[in-house]
Design a protein around this motif. Sequence first.
Motif: not given
Length: 440
Positions: A203-210
Amino acid sequence: MKMRMLEEDELFPSTPGKVKIERVNHRQFHRCFASTSTMFLWALFLVALTASYLSFQSFVDTSSRYLSASWGGLHWEKQIRASAQPHRADAAGISVLVTGAAGFVGSHVSLALRRRGDGVVGLDNFNSYYDPSLKKARKSLLSSHGVFVVEGDVNDDKLLAKLLEVVDFTHVMHLAAQAGVRYAIENPASYVHSNIAGLVTLLEACKSADPQPAIVWASSSSVYGLNEKVPFSESDRTDQPASLYAATKKAGEEITHTYNHIYGLSITGLRFFTVYGPWGRPDMAYFSFTRNILQGKPITVYRGKDHSDLARDFTYIDDIVKGCLASLDTAEKSTGGGGGGSGGVKKKGPAQYRIFNLGNTSPVTVPTLVSILERHLRMKAKKNVVEMPGNGDVPFTHANISYARAELGYKPTTNLDAGLGKFVKWYLSYYGYTRGRKNV
Ligand SMILES: O=C(O)[C@H]1O[C@H](OP(=O)(O)OP(=O)(O)OC[C@H]2O[C@@H](n3ccc(=O)[nH]c3=O)[C@H](O)[C@@H]2O)[C@H](O)[C@@H](O)[C@@H]1O
């Protein structure tokens, strides 16, 4: 000039730690100087040796990491991009990162997406919870259809960041997990590692993805725990888990809610009801019963405290896959802005948050499951019927699927008899049997 032999008390001071300084004369000074410079040279030599050892070690570390790393590099990135590329004629293709792609549900979902022309990249750690050769075989099947599976763990934040940087995934189908209800007694830490820590890392990785991908992930019917209201509806209480497995899945539902609320991640949680079928999980009852019946070994059938039969809303894999694809297709975009940094990700508005039951709506008892298998296998089971041990099991499950039907058009079509028929056919062929006899 012949060196004078050192007197014994020069070598070993009579009083330990107390060197007789008054006896140090000129020649001794030279000797002392000579030995100091020798010591200095030795020290220099040792420093150089240590430094070269350390740099050699770090060289070995770096190169072995490089050599053993299963990801990274230009060629790897090219493979990722090619696999993630949709090929749909209607240009409506999505790009999905499927975690747990070499798992049972993951491999079926990946194949189904690929078959309709979507881009798929798989991720799996190939752990040994059950026979990894089955996972490797699923991976081979996927790669023969053009799906690239990365060997890595959802706890690897650098790998996740890299994957999300290389491809603008529209969706993440998060199926990687520590599954199994009763194994949580044996290895509780593995549930926390995969289902809690791994989920948060993802979730951390997905939240930071753009752009941020929309997330569809596997919860479980086990969250209903000791719920007695039947059939189980999404609004029923889920605060009485009967196993640590169930508790980690319930925690996952709360954790995903937090990321939806703060960062605008679009979330769909799917409560799967005892999924079975070809390429299934060897730890599950229908699979291990089949193996034991064919090998003439006894099976253990659990029953409830009052001698009642246990029952499950067994759901066929193809029905589950349809529910997964419909969830992906109806998932709205995440609303967060992407980008890393502490608290730097702001949502532009509320994001979608959904939870669906994906079951079959017709529970079947475990003894009935056994008799269906006996018929398909044309062999009798040696049954040991024992009282259900208190290790996390629940007496029955039964899904109400009206919400999934309304929102996803979800409508299961395979009953347990037909589904087990397909499973047995696959099992006999995969393990090289000709009707009960193993080909050797
Ligand atoms: O629906 C779910 O959420 C869960 O479904 C299954 O869990 P379970 O229903 O316990 O499936 P099995 O392990 O295949 O057990 C099915 C039934 O057979 C019974 N059983 C199991 C094993 C055994 O040796 N004997 C036996 O009678 C169990 O008590 C249970 O009633 C999966 O294993 C979980 O990963 C999943 O999350």
